[in-house]
Scaffold this motif. Structure first.
Motif, PDB file in Angstrom:
ATOM      1  N   ASN A  94      51.721  41.354  33.624  1.00 16.54           N
ATOM      2  CA  ASN A  94      50.400  40.990  34.134  1.00 16.54           C
ATOM      3  C   ASN A  94      49.736  40.046  33.151  1.00 16.54           C
ATOM      4  O   ASN A  94      49.550  40.382  31.989  1.00 16.54           O
ATOM      5  N   THR A  95      49.369  38.871  33.617  1.00 14.81           N
ATOM      6  CA  THR A  95      48.695  37.916  32.741  1.00 14.81           C
ATOM      7  C   THR A  95      47.196  38.074  32.934  1.00 14.81           C
ATOM      8  O   THR A  95      46.696  38.052  34.062  1.00 14.81           O
ATOM      9  N   PRO A  96      46.451  38.236  31.858  1.00 22.02           N
ATOM     10  CA  PRO A  96      45.000  38.379  31.989  1.00 22.02           C
ATOM     11  C   PRO A  96      44.357  37.044  32.357  1.00 22.02           C
ATOM     12  O   PRO A  96      44.858  35.976  32.013  1.00 22.02           O
ATOM     13  N   ALA A  97      43.253  37.128  33.081  1.00 23.66           N
ATOM     14  CA  ALA A  97      42.509  35.926  33.457  1.00 23.66           C
ATOM     15  C   ALA A  97      41.841  35.360  32.211  1.00 23.66           C
ATOM     16  O   ALA A  97      41.415  36.110  31.331  1.00 23.66           O
TER      17      ALA A  97
END
Length: 145
Positions: A94-97
Motif C-alpha cells: 500500500n503506497t501512502p498518499a
C-alpha cells in the motif's frame, strides 16, 4: 492446504539433514593411503564392496525424498500463485498518499520546482582568501640571470 505445505517443508528439511549426515559419515572409496599412489585405481567401478552398501542406499533414498519434496513444493507454490491474479511481490504494497503542502492549496506537480533565487554570497573581504603573493616577495622566487 497450508498444513500440507508445512508438512512437505518439514519432510524436505529432515531429508536434507539426513543427506548431510549420511554423506559425512560415509568412508570415501579412495581415502586409503595406498590410493594416493595409484593402488586404488585397480579396483572395479564400484569397488570391492559391491555396487552399494547400506549408507549409500540410504543416501539415495534421502535424496529421492528431498527431490520429490522439492517438486511437490514447487507445484503447490505454482497452484497457490495461480489464485493470486496479477502476481508479483509488490502487488500487496500500500503506497501512502502524498501529504498536502502547507500553505498551498495547489496540487503538487510531479516535476521538481526550481529553487528560489539563491542569496548573494556576502563574504566579508577579510574572510576572502588572500591573493597570491607577488613573485618578488616569495623566497627563492627570483632567479638570478
Amino acid at each position: 492446504m497450508n498444513t500440507l505445505f508445512n508438512l512437505v517443508i518439514v519432510v524436505q528439511v529432515l531429508s536434507a539433514l539426513a543427506i548431510i549426515g549420511l554423506v559425512l559419515l560415509q568412508h570415501g572409496k579412495g581415502a586409503d593411503m595406498g590410493a594416493a599412489f595409484g593402488s586404488g585405481a585397480s579396483g572395479s567401478l564400484f569397488g570391492a564392496t559391491g555396487s552399494s552398501n547400506f549408507m549409500s542406499k540410504s543416501t539415495a533414498v534421502a535424496a529421492a525424498i528431498f527431490f520429490s519434496a522439492t517438486l511437490g513444493l514447487s507445484t503447490m507454490a505454482t497452484q497457490r500463485g495461480a489464485a493470486n491474479t496479477g502476481g508479483g511481490v509488490m502487488q500487496n504494497v500500500n503506497t501512502p498518499a502524498p501529504a498536502p503542502v502547507k500553505g498551498s492549496a495547489a496540487i503538487p506537480s510531479a516535476a521538481p520546482q526550481a529553487p528560489a533565487e539563491a542569496p548573494a554570497a556576502s563574504v566579508p573581504a577579510a574572510a576572502a582568501p588572500a591573493a597570491a603573493a607577488p613573485a618578488s616577495s616569495a623566497p627563492g622566487a627570483q632567479i638570478p640571470k
